[in-house]
Scaffold this motif. Structure first.
Motif, PDB file in Angstrom:
ATOM      1  N   THR A 162       0.822  -1.214   0.000  1.00  0.00           N
ATOM      2  CA  THR A 162       0.000   0.000   0.000  1.00  0.00           C
ATOM      3  C   THR A 162       0.858   1.268   0.000  1.00  0.00           C
ATOM      4  O   THR A 162       0.689   2.159  -0.837  1.00  0.00           O
ATOM      5  CB  THR A 162      -0.885   0.019   1.270  1.00  0.00           C
ATOM      6  OG1 THR A 162      -1.357  -1.295   1.537  1.00  0.00           O
ATOM      7  CG2 THR A 162      -2.041   0.966   1.125  1.00  0.00           C
ATOM      8  N   THR A 163       1.795   1.323   0.930  1.00  0.00           N
ATOM      9  CA  THR A 163       2.564   2.566   1.063  1.00  0.00           C
ATOM     10  C   THR A 163       3.583   2.717  -0.070  1.00  0.00           C
ATOM     11  O   THR A 163       3.925   3.842  -0.438  1.00  0.00           O
ATOM     12  CB  THR A 163       3.265   2.639   2.436  1.00  0.00           C
ATOM     13  OG1 THR A 163       3.994   1.431   2.667  1.00  0.00           O
ATOM     14  CG2 THR A 163       2.245   2.841   3.544  1.00  0.00           C
TER      15      THR A 163
ATOM     16  N   LEU B 129       1.705   4.498  -2.697  1.00  0.00           N
ATOM     17  CA  LEU B 129       1.584   5.929  -2.377  1.00  0.00           C
ATOM     18  C   LEU B 129       2.922   6.637  -2.630  1.00  0.00           C
ATOM     19  O   LEU B 129       2.959   7.754  -3.176  1.00  0.00           O
ATOM     20  CB  LEU B 129       1.159   6.109  -0.914  1.00  0.00           C
ATOM     21  CG  LEU B 129      -0.289   5.714  -0.594  1.00  0.00           C
ATOM     22  CD1 LEU B 129      -0.481   5.582   0.909  1.00  0.00           C
ATOM     23  CD2 LEU B 129      -1.280   6.732  -1.168  1.00  0.00           C
TER      24      LEU B 129
ATOM     25  N   ALA C 245      -0.256   4.659   5.723  1.00  0.00           N
ATOM     26  CA  ALA C 245      -1.510   3.949   5.442  1.00  0.00           C
ATOM     27  C   ALA C 245      -1.812   3.004   6.597  1.00  0.00           C
ATOM     28  O   ALA C 245      -0.895   2.487   7.253  1.00  0.00           O
ATOM     29  CB  ALA C 245      -1.409   3.158   4.134  1.00  0.00           C
TER      30      ALA C 245
ATOM     31  N   VAL D  29      -0.028  12.688   3.763  1.00  0.00           N
ATOM     32  CA  VAL D  29      -1.150  11.896   3.254  1.00  0.00           C
ATOM     33  C   VAL D  29      -1.310  10.739   4.225  1.00  0.00           C
ATOM     34  O   VAL D  29      -0.411   9.899   4.360  1.00  0.00           O
ATOM     35  CB  VAL D  29      -0.891  11.363   1.826  1.00  0.00           C
ATOM     36  CG1 VAL D  29      -2.036  10.442   1.398  1.00  0.00           C
ATOM     37  CG2 VAL D  29      -0.765  12.513   0.838  1.00  0.00           C
TER      38      VAL D  29
ATOM     39  N   ALA E 189      -3.570   7.714   4.830  1.00  0.00           N
ATOM     40  CA  ALA E 189      -4.614   6.917   4.175  1.00  0.00           C
ATOM     41  C   ALA E 189      -5.214   5.922   5.178  1.00  0.00           C
ATOM     42  O   ALA E 189      -4.604   4.886   5.482  1.00  0.00           O
ATOM     43  CB  ALA E 189      -4.025   6.184   2.978  1.00  0.00           C
TER      44      ALA E 189
ATOM     45  N   ALA F 245      -7.098   1.574   4.530  1.00  0.00           N
ATOM     46  CA  ALA F 245      -6.304   1.060   3.402  1.00  0.00           C
ATOM     47  C   ALA F 245      -5.465  -0.130   3.864  1.00  0.00           C
ATOM     48  O   ALA F 245      -4.275   0.002   4.145  1.00  0.00           O
ATOM     49  CB  ALA F 245      -5.413   2.171   2.842  1.00  0.00           C
TER      50      ALA F 245
ATOM     51  N   LEU G 166      -6.847   1.432  -2.118  1.00  0.00           N
ATOM     52  CA  LEU G 166      -6.539   2.810  -2.518  1.00  0.00           C
ATOM     53  C   LEU G 166      -7.237   3.192  -3.817  1.00  0.00           C
ATOM     54  O   LEU G 166      -7.427   4.378  -4.102  1.00  0.00           O
ATOM     55  CB  LEU G 166      -5.030   2.985  -2.711  1.00  0.00           C
ATOM     56  CG  LEU G 166      -4.169   2.841  -1.456  1.00  0.00           C
ATOM     57  CD1 LEU G 166      -2.694   2.906  -1.819  1.00  0.00           C
ATOM     58  CD2 LEU G 166      -4.505   3.951  -0.448  1.00  0.00           C
TER      59      LEU G 166
ATOM     60  N   SER H 203     -10.191   5.479  -3.741  1.00  0.00           N
ATOM     61  CA  SER H 203     -10.025   6.646  -2.854  1.00  0.00           C
ATOM     62  C   SER H 203      -9.305   7.754  -3.626  1.00  0.00           C
ATOM     63  O   SER H 203      -8.857   7.545  -4.754  1.00  0.00           O
ATOM     64  CB  SER H 203      -9.179   6.252  -1.652  1.00  0.00           C
ATOM     65  OG  SER H 203      -7.811   6.160  -2.043  1.00  0.00           O
TER      66      SER H 203
ATOM     67  N   TYR I 146      -6.570   9.031  -2.289  1.00  0.00           N
ATOM     68  CA  TYR I 146      -5.242   9.097  -1.662  1.00  0.00           C
ATOM     69  C   TYR I 146      -4.100   9.074  -2.682  1.00  0.00           C
ATOM     70  O   TYR I 146      -3.066   9.720  -2.476  1.00  0.00           O
ATOM     71  CB  TYR I 146      -5.062   7.950  -0.662  1.00  0.00           C
ATOM     72  CG  TYR I 146      -5.926   8.086   0.563  1.00  0.00           C
ATOM     73  CD1 TYR I 146      -5.872   9.230   1.357  1.00  0.00           C
ATOM     74  CD2 TYR I 146      -6.805   7.069   0.942  1.00  0.00           C
ATOM     75  CE1 TYR I 146      -6.666   9.360   2.489  1.00  0.00           C
ATOM     76  CE2 TYR I 146      -7.594   7.180   2.074  1.00  0.00           C
ATOM     77  CZ  TYR I 146      -7.525   8.330   2.844  1.00  0.00           C
ATOM     78  OH  TYR I 146      -8.306   8.458   3.964  1.00  0.00           O
TER      79      TYR I 146
ATOM     80  N   ARG J  11      -3.803  12.431  -4.056  1.00  0.00           N
ATOM     81  CA  ARG J  11      -3.257  13.351  -3.046  1.00  0.00           C
ATOM     82  C   ARG J  11      -1.752  13.163  -2.892  1.00  0.00           C
ATOM     83  O   ARG J  11      -1.008  14.125  -2.696  1.00  0.00           O
ATOM     84  CB  ARG J  11      -3.987  13.154  -1.718  1.00  0.00           C
ATOM     85  CG  ARG J  11      -5.370  13.825  -1.756  1.00  0.00           C
ATOM     86  CD  ARG J  11      -6.288  13.373  -0.656  1.00  0.00           C
ATOM     87  NE  ARG J  11      -5.745  13.578   0.663  1.00  0.00           N
ATOM     88  CZ  ARG J  11      -6.354  13.205   1.781  1.00  0.00           C
ATOM     89  NH1 ARG J  11      -7.541  12.613   1.719  1.00  0.00           N
ATOM     90  NH2 ARG J  11      -5.820  13.428   2.944  1.00  0.00           N
TER      91      ARG J  11
END
Ligand SMILES: Cc1cc2nc3c(=O)[nH]c(=O)nc-3n(C[C@H](O)[C@H](O)[C@H](O)COP(=O)(O)O)c2cc1C
Length: 178
Positions: free
Chosen positions: A15-16, A19, A120, A151, A153, A156, A162, A165, A167, A170
């Motif tokens: 996830t991260t 991002l 996240a 950010v 999140a 998530a 994600l 969303s 995010y 962003r």
């Protein structure tokens, strides 16, 4: 500007990481130089608390991958911490690297920078990231670095979460608007 991105997840495609990818795309689009370290892949020992660095001009007893991180840490105008929430804080992998900032604390505290945060977590509670946020703000205060954008999140658990969303957008905008 030179931007140092330090990611804390053990998941290279989690996830991260996604991002962080978006943030880096935005920052590069805006013409910034981006250096990225994945702490889970680094050979970095946890700080021993031996204070050898205090008496030896910032030199650490360990000759490990922090020797690659330190020069970028000193010369970047922006540092971005990226982490999944682990028990309401950052991951041990990222914390291990931050603890090793200690060796060059005096120099870091005299070098103005912006510190940014991308995180996240699975929970949807609006307080889920409170402890992480206070830690981040306290780091800024102690290091005399300016608090940059964030950010955070929530909800998530995986990178799939994600997709529906804002995010990702962003994170990209955060990089673009540095
Ligand atoms: C050891 C561990 C601790 C976690 N602690 C929390 C937590 O305190 N709160 C939360 O909402 N999610 C927690 N999570 C979920 C992760 O923060 C979430 O799945 C995140 O998206 C993982 O990001 P990554 O894929 O970049 O590693 C935890 C996950 C693990 C494996």
């Amino acid at each position: 500007m030179k931007v140092l991105v330090i990611t804390g997840s053990p998941h290279s495609r989690g996830t991260t990481a996604l991002l962080a990818d978006e943030f880096c795309v935005g920052a590069k689009d805006a013409g910034h130089e981006v250096i990225r370290f994945e702490t889970a892949k680094l050979n970095v020992h946890p700080c021993l608390g031996c204070y050898h660095c205090r008496d030896n001009d910032g030199s650490c007893v360990y000759d490990d991958d922090m020797t690659h991180v330190y020069p970028h840490l000193l010369t970047s105008e922006v540092v971005v911490l990226v982490t999944p929430l682990y028990y309401f804080g950052m991951t041990a992998q990222l914390k291990r690297v931050i603890d090793r900032f200690f060796a060059i604390n005096p120099r870091l505290r005299k070098t103005p920078k912006g510190l940014y945060l991308i995180a996240a977590c699975g929970d949807k509670d609006n307080w889920a990231m409170d402890a992480l946020l206070v830690h981040f703000q306290t780091l800024c205060r102690y290091l005399h670095w300016q608090e940059g954008g964030k950010v955070l999140a929530i909800g998530a658990y995986t990178r799939e979460d994600l997709k529906d969303s804002d995010y990702l957008m962003r994170a990209k905008n955060l990089g673009r608007e540095l």
